[in-house]
Design a protein around this motif. Structure first.
Motif, mmCIF file in Angstrom:
data_model
loop_
_atom_site.group_PDB
_atom_site.id
_atom_site.type_symbol
_atom_site.label_atom_id
_atom_site.label_comp_id
_atom_site.label_asym_id
_atom_site.label_seq_id
_atom_site.Cartn_x
_atom_site.Cartn_y
_atom_site.Cartn_z
ATOM 1 N N LEU A 21 22.380 -110.370 -5.452
ATOM 2 C CA LEU A 21 22.132 -109.683 -6.710
ATOM 3 C C LEU A 21 23.382 -109.674 -7.565
ATOM 4 O O LEU A 21 24.497 -109.844 -7.071
ATOM 5 C CB LEU A 21 21.729 -108.221 -6.447
ATOM 6 C CG LEU A 21 20.500 -107.956 -5.573
ATOM 7 C CD1 LEU A 21 20.422 -106.479 -5.232
ATOM 8 C CD2 LEU A 21 19.238 -108.406 -6.269
ATOM 9 N N ARG A 23 25.322 -106.979 -9.974
ATOM 10 C CA ARG A 23 25.411 -105.556 -10.279
ATOM 11 C C ARG A 23 26.075 -105.376 -11.639
ATOM 12 O O ARG A 23 27.148 -105.935 -11.891
ATOM 13 C CB ARG A 23 26.227 -104.858 -9.202
ATOM 14 C CG ARG A 23 26.734 -103.492 -9.601
ATOM 15 C CD ARG A 23 27.466 -102.856 -8.437
ATOM 16 N NE ARG A 23 28.418 -101.864 -8.859
ATOM 17 C CZ ARG A 23 29.090 -101.086 -8.026
ATOM 18 N NH1 ARG A 23 28.910 -101.201 -6.731
ATOM 19 N NH2 ARG A 23 29.951 -100.207 -8.476
ATOM 20 N N GLY A 97 18.170 -111.578 -9.228
ATOM 21 C CA GLY A 97 17.898 -110.157 -9.283
ATOM 22 C C GLY A 97 19.104 -109.389 -9.804
ATOM 23 O O GLY A 97 20.258 -109.728 -9.527
ATOM 24 N N TYR A 99 20.780 -105.303 -10.642
ATOM 25 C CA TYR A 99 20.638 -103.855 -10.602
ATOM 26 C C TYR A 99 21.776 -103.238 -11.400
ATOM 27 O O TYR A 99 22.876 -103.772 -11.475
ATOM 28 C CB TYR A 99 20.554 -103.311 -9.172
ATOM 29 C CG TYR A 99 21.855 -103.122 -8.427
ATOM 30 C CD1 TYR A 99 22.527 -101.898 -8.456
ATOM 31 C CD2 TYR A 99 22.384 -104.136 -7.634
ATOM 32 C CE1 TYR A 99 23.688 -101.696 -7.742
ATOM 33 C CE2 TYR A 99 23.550 -103.950 -6.916
ATOM 34 C CZ TYR A 99 24.204 -102.721 -6.971
ATOM 35 O OH TYR A 99 25.361 -102.530 -6.265
ATOM 36 N N THR A 113 19.286 -98.547 -11.112
ATOM 37 C CA THR A 113 18.087 -99.030 -11.793
ATOM 38 C C THR A 113 17.924 -100.501 -11.452
ATOM 39 O O THR A 113 18.788 -101.325 -11.765
ATOM 40 C CB THR A 113 18.202 -98.853 -13.320
ATOM 41 O OG1 THR A 113 18.414 -97.472 -13.622
ATOM 42 C CG2 THR A 113 16.931 -99.342 -14.019
ATOM 43 N N TYR A 114 16.820 -100.857 -10.800
ATOM 44 C CA TYR A 114 16.585 -102.245 -10.394
ATOM 45 C C TYR A 114 15.908 -103.044 -11.505
ATOM 46 O O TYR A 114 15.071 -102.534 -12.239
ATOM 47 C CB TYR A 114 15.692 -102.304 -9.153
ATOM 48 C CG TYR A 114 16.384 -101.942 -7.863
ATOM 49 C CD1 TYR A 114 17.441 -102.692 -7.375
ATOM 50 C CD2 TYR A 114 15.962 -100.842 -7.124
ATOM 51 C CE1 TYR A 114 18.065 -102.365 -6.186
ATOM 52 C CE2 TYR A 114 16.585 -100.495 -5.928
ATOM 53 C CZ TYR A 114 17.635 -101.267 -5.468
ATOM 54 O OH TYR A 114 18.250 -100.928 -4.296
ATOM 55 N N ASP A 115 16.284 -104.304 -11.578
ATOM 56 C CA ASP A 115 15.607 -105.292 -12.422
ATOM 57 C C ASP A 115 15.609 -106.594 -11.631
ATOM 58 O O ASP A 115 16.351 -107.523 -11.926
ATOM 59 C CB ASP A 115 16.336 -105.455 -13.759
ATOM 60 C CG ASP A 115 15.665 -106.486 -14.665
ATOM 61 O OD1 ASP A 115 14.482 -106.786 -14.443
ATOM 62 O OD2 ASP A 115 16.354 -107.012 -15.568
ATOM 63 N N ARG A 116 14.782 -106.631 -10.594
ATOM 64 C CA ARG A 116 14.845 -107.747 -9.652
ATOM 65 C C ARG A 116 13.484 -108.396 -9.386
ATOM 66 O O ARG A 116 13.404 -109.340 -8.589
ATOM 67 C CB ARG A 116 15.457 -107.272 -8.331
ATOM 68 C CG ARG A 116 14.622 -106.233 -7.617
ATOM 69 C CD ARG A 116 15.384 -105.525 -6.506
ATOM 70 N NE ARG A 116 15.844 -106.387 -5.452
ATOM 71 C CZ ARG A 116 16.606 -105.959 -4.420
ATOM 72 N NH1 ARG A 116 16.973 -104.684 -4.361
ATOM 73 N NH2 ARG A 116 16.982 -106.798 -3.488
ATOM 74 N N ARG A 179 14.248 -99.004 1.562
ATOM 75 C CA ARG A 179 14.242 -98.801 0.115
ATOM 76 C C ARG A 179 12.836 -98.379 -0.305
ATOM 77 O O ARG A 179 11.952 -99.212 -0.529
ATOM 78 C CB ARG A 179 14.645 -100.090 -0.617
ATOM 79 C CG ARG A 179 16.037 -100.599 -0.291
ATOM 80 C CD ARG A 179 17.101 -99.673 -0.866
ATOM 81 N NE ARG A 179 18.430 -100.249 -0.739
ATOM 82 C CZ ARG A 179 19.263 -100.019 0.266
ATOM 83 N NH1 ARG A 179 18.868 -99.233 1.262
ATOM 84 N NH2 ARG A 179 20.465 -100.567 0.295
ATOM 85 N N LEU A 182 11.154 -99.900 -3.447
ATOM 86 C CA LEU A 182 10.657 -101.272 -3.320
ATOM 87 C C LEU A 182 9.339 -101.307 -2.555
ATOM 88 O O LEU A 182 8.388 -101.987 -2.955
ATOM 89 C CB LEU A 182 11.700 -102.154 -2.631
ATOM 90 C CG LEU A 182 13.017 -102.370 -3.379
ATOM 91 C CD1 LEU A 182 13.978 -103.206 -2.540
ATOM 92 C CD2 LEU A 182 12.770 -103.058 -4.729
#
Length: 345
Positions: A21, A23, A97, A99, A113-116, A179, A182
């Motif tokens: 990911l 970050r 992905g 975050y 805050t996830y954006d994956r 998680r 998810l």
């Protein structure tokens, strides 16, 4: 008890499999909604372990999928810069992905805050990944519960990794890394899926709450007694499991935590005293640092006490390092003093 992590000669490489990911963090503790710029760091649970072990001088291989674009190349470059082998990171169309991490500020807790969704990794076809090549001659496969939490395609990837490790005769270290956000995003059955995967593991990283989820039972003890009760229940349920590693964290304030580490073996266990960690810079990735420190000792044939102390030392050091990854030398780790803080000259 001596738990061997290698079979003579030089240490064989650890293969770390999971999503990488990026970050993005606002600077100066500005809330994300008001931020005008962000810092970009490469991370991901399994990548954090691969790079930490590599920085300690142990051979690692990162197995993942990233897009063939500047962001994917940035992720690959970070793996290579740590000394880890990046040859088994595949490329595929799509996105990487992301975050966003807002660090704690005063009474305001930190937030992720996830954006994956729909990343190249999450949608990868297991048949296109070089599992057999990456696991050839490996000492261990390290993976986590984050991969199956990504959705049905993630479950297929996790199952393929476990099957490949079994075919290669490579033991598995499974980090629960539960998680909820998810898993809750799709029609999932985390207990059944995680139980299936953990049943093939030799090492597990997780506490009594993770074991409660897997076994569907609660444990009546308190503190160390509850942890041992949970460990013994897990050992009874999972015959392949030989070691359970965990930490216990007590939060005093956002900037001051107390942390202890524990190793449970079938015949014995060891728990460290708490270390008080003040002036915390960044706690993201501290669990991965603990995993790497513990594995560093396991790979060298260390006992439960050695593994717990090594894991705790690296986790404590990570609290003072910004970003996801902890890149320290063997000398830095050996010199760790929980009561220290003065300048080393």
């Amino acid at each position: 008890m001596m738990t061997q992590g290698r079979t003579g000669g030089d240490t064989k490489p650890v293969v770390c499999f999971g999503e990488m990911l990026l970050r993005l963090s606002p600077q100066g503790q500005i809330p994300l909604a008001q931020a005008g710029s962000v810092a970009i760091d490469v991370g991901g649970a399994e990548a954090n372990v691969a790079t930490a072990l590599a920085s300690l001088g142990l051979p690692t291989r990162m197995l993942s999928v990233v897009p063939d674009n500047p962001l994917g190349r940035k992720a690959i470059a970070a793996i290579g810069a740590s000394g880890s082998d990046a040859r088994f990171i595949a490329t595929a169309p799509g996105r990487i992905g992301l975050y966003f991490f807002e660090p704690p500020a005063g009474p305001i807790a930190g937030r992720v805050t996830y954006d994956r969704a729909g990343s190249s990794f999450a949608l990868a076809d297991p048949a296109t990944l070089p599992f057999a090549q990456a696991l050839d001659g490996a000492s261990l496969l390290h993976m986590s519960g984050i991969t199956p939490a990504l959705g049905p395609d993630g479950v297929a990837l996790a199952r393929a990794a476990v099957a490949a490790a079994k075919d290669a005769g490579v033991p598995i270290c499974f980090d629960g890394n539960y998680r909820a956000n998810l898993w809750d995003a799709w029609d999932s059955d985390p207990r059944a899926i995680l139980t299936e995967l953990v049943s093939e593991a030799t090492l597990m990283i997780g506490n009594h709450r993770d074991i409660s989820l897997l076994l569907g039972q609660t444990f009546s003890g308190d503190g160390p007694d509850r942890r041992r009760e949970a460990a013994e229940a897990a050992f009874a349920h999972f015959p392949n499991l030989q070691l359970i590693a965990s930490t216990a964290r007590h939060v005093e304030t956002a900037g001051t935590h107390r942390l202890a580490a524990r190793i449970d073996l079938r015949e014995s266990h060891w728990q460290t005293d708490e270390v008080r960690i003040e002036n915390i810079v960044d706690r993201i990735g501290t669990g991965d640092a603990y995993a790497a420190g513990m594995l560093r000792s396991w790979l060298k044939g260390g006992n439960a006490q050695d593994m717990a102390k090594s894991g705790l030392a690296l986790a404590a050091l990570k609290h003072g390092i910004p970003g996801d990854m902890v890149l320290v030398t063997e000398a830095d780790l050996e010199a760790f003093d929980p009561a220290g803080g003065d300048v080393r000259r």
